[in-house]
Write a protein that holds these residues in place. Structure first.
Motif, short mmCIF file in Angstrom:
data_model
loop_
_atom_site.label_atom_id
_atom_site.label_comp_id
_atom_site.label_asym_id
_atom_site.label_seq_id
_atom_site.Cartn_x
_atom_site.Cartn_y
_atom_site.Cartn_z
N PRO A 1 -19.13 31.25 65.30
CA PRO A 1 -18.66 30.36 64.17
C PRO A 1 -18.45 28.93 64.53
N PRO A 2 -18.44 28.13 63.77
CA PRO A 2 -18.38 28.31 62.35
C PRO A 2 -19.89 28.36 61.43
N ARG A 3 -21.11 28.11 62.13
CA ARG A 3 -22.24 27.90 61.84
C ARG A 3 -23.29 28.70 62.40
N ARG A 4 -23.36 29.15 63.66
CA ARG A 4 -24.49 29.64 64.49
C ARG A 4 -24.36 30.98 64.33
N LEU A 5 -25.48 31.86 64.37
CA LEU A 5 -25.59 33.24 64.67
C LEU A 5 -27.02 33.48 65.46
N ASN A 6 -26.89 34.26 66.31
CA ASN A 6 -27.82 34.39 67.62
C ASN A 6 -28.52 35.75 67.16
N LEU A 7 -29.51 36.33 66.87
CA LEU A 7 -30.13 37.53 66.84
C LEU A 7 -31.19 37.56 67.77
N GLN A 8 -30.68 38.22 68.97
CA GLN A 8 -31.21 38.58 70.10
C GLN A 8 -32.30 39.77 69.97
N ARG A 9 -31.93 40.88 69.33
CA ARG A 9 -32.61 41.86 69.04
C ARG A 9 -32.23 42.50 67.68
N ALA A 10 -33.26 42.71 66.90
CA ALA A 10 -32.73 43.40 65.38
C ALA A 10 -33.79 43.77 64.48
N LEU A 11 -33.77 44.86 63.85
CA LEU A 11 -34.99 45.43 63.03
C LEU A 11 -34.53 45.41 61.45
N PHE A 12 -35.48 44.60 60.96
CA PHE A 12 -35.15 44.73 59.31
C PHE A 12 -36.13 45.38 58.91
N ALA A 13 -35.42 46.32 57.68
CA ALA A 13 -36.44 47.19 57.26
C ALA A 13 -36.14 47.56 55.87
#
Length: 265
Positions: free
Chosen positions: A195-207
């Motif tokens: 925060p306040p603005r950054r997000l790091n998705l290193q591994r993720a599954l959207f379904a």
């Protein structure tokens, strides 16, 4: 007089056993940011054994240290942890704010400054928004839904309130990173919050509705369909980022997206 030898680290396999037994949160309140507590104090002969360890948030840990929280109360909670009967953890508030975001998905970076009342859907699968940002009364609100391989909810954020499934093999909130594993060495989700603005998705599954979009260190993929987005900085103004859909779903608004992923079944 010899110096006292430093206390050895708690073995990682012992930590994981304790995390799972405690429902991946403080046994008293379920908070996902916790400390490992020796119920029988190490300084008084307590060992790094699973039965002697529990999870306490910083507030409850300090109360116990100051003898404001009786050890009997801790032991009762350890036998019946707050999170254990629940499907998901209590909500943990993330401190995002401002009018811009910066998101890393593997090797791909998205950034944007939102206008007043601005909204951006960064990941949409079969018409379902699964990662989005919006401005509300000057605040930056993040919403996210990640799934396991079976499609069940794994990590959820609704307007900056984070929850996770307590039935996972392992959930670890260490530093700024949340890691969910489906087995030893098998990371299913890993998110680093900045925060306040950054997000790091290193591994993720959207379904959603039979279609999956996966994030790994190399980028964004639609598994089994040879569709891949790797690298690049996506800047400027856009209402949508990655839009994936199969032929059973009609999708509007692809003109405003950086990447449309139509999938033929």
């Amino acid at each position: 007089m010899s110096a006292r030898e430093p206390r050895p680290a708690i073995p990682e396999d012992v930590k994981r056993e304790v995390r799972e037994r405690c429902g991946f949160g403080c046994v008293l309140c379920g908070a996902p940011i916790y400390q490992y507590d020796h119920m029988h104090e190490w300084s008084k002969g307590g060992a790094h054994e699973p039965d002697n360890l529990t999870l306490l948030c910083a507030s409850h840990h300090e109360e116990k240290t100051k003898n404001l929280l009786p050890i009997e109360r801790v032991r009762r909670a350890n036998g019946n942890p707050f999170n254990r009967p629940k499907v998901e953890s209590p909500a943990h508030v993330l401190h995002y704010y401002g009018d811009s975001f910066e998101v890393f998905m593997g090797s791909t970076q998205f950034t944007q400054r939102l206008g007043l009342a601005g909204v951006c859907t960064l990941v949409e699968v079969n018409s379902e928004p699964l990662l989005s940002f919006r401005i509300d009364q000057g605040g930056l609100l993040v919403s996210l839904k990640l799934c396991g391989r079976d499609g069940s909810p794994l990590v959820t954020i609704v307007d900056n309130e984070l929850t996770y499934a307590t039935a996972s093999w392992d959930v670890q909130f260490k530093g700024r990173a949340l890691t969910v594993r489906e087995g030893k060495g098998k990371i299913r989700a890993r998110l680093a919050f900045d925060p306040p603005r950054r997000l790091n998705l290193q591994r993720a599954l959207f379904a959603h509705d039979g279609l999956q979009v996966e994030v790994d260190p190399n980028g964004i993929h639609v598994p089994d369909h040879n569709i891949h987005l790797g690298g690049g900085l996506w800047d400027g103004f856009y209402t949508k980022g990655v839009v994936a859909y199969d032929k059973r779903h009609k999708v509007d608004g692809c003109e405003g997206a950086f990447l449309c992923m139509p999938v033929d079944e």
